[in-house]
Design a protein around this motif. Structure first.
Motif, PDB file in Angstrom:
ATOM      1  N   SER A  75      -4.323  -7.179   2.826  1.00 46.65           N
ATOM      2  CA  SER A  75      -4.005  -6.986   1.417  1.00 46.65           C
ATOM      3  C   SER A  75      -3.770  -8.295   0.685  1.00 46.65           C
ATOM      4  O   SER A  75      -4.088  -8.425  -0.505  1.00 46.65           O
ATOM      5  CB  SER A  75      -2.759  -6.100   1.278  1.00 46.65           C
TER       6      SER A  75
ATOM      7  N   SER B  22       9.594   7.111  -3.336  1.00 49.11           N
ATOM      8  CA  SER B  22       8.420   6.280  -3.021  1.00 49.11           C
ATOM      9  C   SER B  22       7.104   7.012  -3.264  1.00 49.11           C
ATOM     10  O   SER B  22       6.038   6.466  -2.992  1.00 49.11           O
ATOM     11  CB  SER B  22       8.494   5.821  -1.570  1.00 49.11           C
ATOM     12  N   HIS B  23       7.169   8.232  -3.806  1.00 49.28           N
ATOM     13  CA  HIS B  23       5.958   9.052  -3.957  1.00 49.28           C
ATOM     14  C   HIS B  23       4.904   8.400  -4.847  1.00 49.28           C
ATOM     15  O   HIS B  23       3.703   8.675  -4.683  1.00 49.28           O
ATOM     16  CB  HIS B  23       6.322  10.430  -4.526  1.00 49.28           C
ATOM     17  N   ASP B  24       5.309   7.537  -5.766  1.00 49.50           N
ATOM     18  CA  ASP B  24       4.340   6.952  -6.695  1.00 49.50           C
ATOM     19  C   ASP B  24       4.011   5.493  -6.368  1.00 49.50           C
ATOM     20  O   ASP B  24       3.420   4.789  -7.186  1.00 49.50           O
ATOM     21  CB  ASP B  24       4.860   7.061  -8.136  1.00 49.50           C
ATOM     22  N   TYR B  25       4.377   5.055  -5.176  1.00 44.70           N
ATOM     23  CA  TYR B  25       4.172   3.648  -4.812  1.00 44.70           C
ATOM     24  C   TYR B  25       2.789   3.436  -4.204  1.00 44.70           C
ATOM     25  O   TYR B  25       2.465   4.003  -3.154  1.00 44.70           O
ATOM     26  CB  TYR B  25       5.231   3.204  -3.806  1.00 44.70           C
ATOM     27  N   ASP B  26       1.978   2.633  -4.841  1.00 42.22           N
ATOM     28  CA  ASP B  26       0.661   2.255  -4.292  1.00 42.22           C
ATOM     29  C   ASP B  26       0.069   1.137  -5.143  1.00 42.22           C
ATOM     30  O   ASP B  26      -0.814   1.358  -5.975  1.00 42.22           O
ATOM     31  CB  ASP B  26      -0.286   3.454  -4.267  1.00 42.22           C
TER      32      ASP B  26
ATOM     33  N   ALA C 146       2.684   5.510   4.396  1.00 40.22           N
ATOM     34  CA  ALA C 146       1.957   6.481   5.204  1.00 40.22           C
ATOM     35  C   ALA C 146       2.385   6.335   6.658  1.00 40.22           C
ATOM     36  O   ALA C 146       3.183   5.464   7.011  1.00 40.22           O
ATOM     37  CB  ALA C 146       0.441   6.271   5.070  1.00 40.22           C
TER      38      ALA C 146
ATOM     39  N   LEU D 279      -1.863  -1.347  -4.306  1.00 42.42           N
ATOM     40  CA  LEU D 279      -3.005  -2.042  -3.708  1.00 42.42           C
ATOM     41  C   LEU D 279      -4.102  -2.353  -4.713  1.00 42.42           C
ATOM     42  O   LEU D 279      -4.606  -3.488  -4.768  1.00 42.42           O
ATOM     43  CB  LEU D 279      -3.574  -1.209  -2.561  1.00 42.42           C
TER      44      LEU D 279
ATOM     45  N   VAL E  46       0.858  -1.182   0.000  1.00 43.42           N
ATOM     46  CA  VAL E  46       0.000   0.000   0.000  1.00 43.42           C
ATOM     47  C   VAL E  46       0.890   1.228   0.000  1.00 43.42           C
ATOM     48  O   VAL E  46       2.088   1.153   0.272  1.00 43.42           O
ATOM     49  CB  VAL E  46      -0.931   0.034   1.234  1.00 43.42           C
ATOM     50  N   ALA E  47       0.304   2.389  -0.299  1.00 43.18           N
ATOM     51  CA  ALA E  47       1.063   3.630  -0.278  1.00 43.18           C
ATOM     52  C   ALA E  47       1.700   3.842   1.094  1.00 43.18           C
ATOM     53  O   ALA E  47       1.099   3.547   2.129  1.00 43.18           O
ATOM     54  CB  ALA E  47       0.142   4.798  -0.623  1.00 43.18           C
TER      55      ALA E  47
END
Length: 330
Positions: free
Chosen positions: A290, A253-257, A168, A259, A165-166
């Motif tokens: 997940s 990591s700004h574009d990691y998501d 956070a 899910l 997941v992103a």
């Protein structure tokens, strides 16, 4: 045990990032172990790709705690059986990175760009399908993206220390602390420095606080003198790194998501996390929730014990190699 790694690199005339910006004359470095073996159809039949963590390089896998368990004769990834490729991610190690010259003008890249570069490297080396794609921490997050972006490439996926997941919460905040320390260093000068900035390195001991286990910290820091010694050692270690490389690495990591795309994964996947890892809190049940989206996925939570070391348990292959061996036997 002495493991002989071969080093190499490929060159790309240009590399287009997902932002549309283009990097020219890109170098992608790597290490290998073993030799390629062709299958009956003429394609490579024994390839393994393993990825490293943030701010590191493929040299990580030369650590005794990894190489002896993985790459020794009879090891789970015995080079007599597998052709193992260990890429230096874009922005890391011997691959093209900001400190090569552009520094603060180096375009912001993301995890998707790093995975795209890894894929181009693999194809250039003649790999059409891999027996295994896996990695540690950032490399684990890359592994999830490999599964969603190139679902037919790997037979097996093995991410170690990650959530799909992103980023956070605590895991994002400590990264932002490092980013802000670099950007606000008086020597940064919008990335146009001629002498390497140094003040930012004073925040880097925060990594030990968050990533190492309390028992290890108590053992290593029993008093104020030890605390000062450990602090100074971490700062010195990071002063050897270029802040422009570190900035882009922690921003990447700004574009990691992944899910929403987990249902695209076709490979058998075993994801390993550690019960005492506060950066990836087990009590949030993120991984367990997940993994239900992955058709052939399984989540493993390694119990906390006297020898585990929170997030850094990942570099002790003895904790997770049995799960990898089981996966490779399937």
């Amino acid at each position: 045990m002495t493991t002989r790694f071969k080093q190499g690199h490929i060159s790309l005339d240009s590399f287009e990032l997902f932002t549309g910006e283009v990097l020219d004359d890109v170098r992608l470095a790597y290490r290998t172990l073993g030799e390629p073996r062709l299958g009956d159809d003429g394609s490579m039949a024994n390839a393994v790709l393993l990825f490293h963590g943030t701010g590191s390089s493929s040299a990580l896998y030369e650590r005794e705690t990894l190489s002896s368990e993985l790459f020794s004769p009879g090891g789970v990834l015995d080079p007599a059986r597998y052709f193992i490729v260990l890429p230096d991610a874009l922005g890391h190690g011997g691959s093209t990175k900001p400190s090569d010259g552009l520094r603060g003008r180096f375009p912001m890249y993301g995890y998707r760009d790093m995975v795209k570069a890894q894929y181009l490297l693999a194809r250039r080396l003649g790999i059409q399908r891999a027996e295994l794609v896996g990695g540690i921490s950032m490399g684990a997050m890359h592994t999830w993206l490999w599964g969603t972006t190139y679902p037919d490439f790997a037979k097996r996926l093995f991410p170690i220390s990650s959530f799909p997941v992103a980023i956070a919460g605590r895991n994002l905040l400590w990264r932002q602390i490092i980013i802000e320390a670099i950007l606000n260093d008086p020597g940064w000068q919008d990335g146009n420095y001629t002498e390497r900035p140094t003040h930012w390195a004073n925040v880097m001991p925060i990594m030990k606080v968050l990533l190492e286990g309390p028992a290890v910290l108590l053992r290593d820091i029993p008093d104020r003198n030890a605390a000062k010694s450990v602090f100074d050692a971490v700062v010195r270690e990071n002063l050897a790194k270029d802040p422009a490389d570190m900035l882009r690495a922690y921003q990447s990591s700004h574009d990691y998501d992944p899910l929403a795309d987990l249902g695209k994964i076709r490979a058998r996947l075993v994801a390993v996390n550690f019960e005492d890892d506060v950066v990836l809190p087990a009590e949030l049940n993120v991984l367990q929730g997940s993994i239900q989206k992955v058709a052939h996925g399984m989540a493993v939570l390694v119990p906390a014990g006297p020898d585990t070391n929170a997030h850094y348990s990942q570099i002790e292959a003895r904790f997770w190699a049995p799960y990898l061996r089981r996966l490779m036997a399937e």
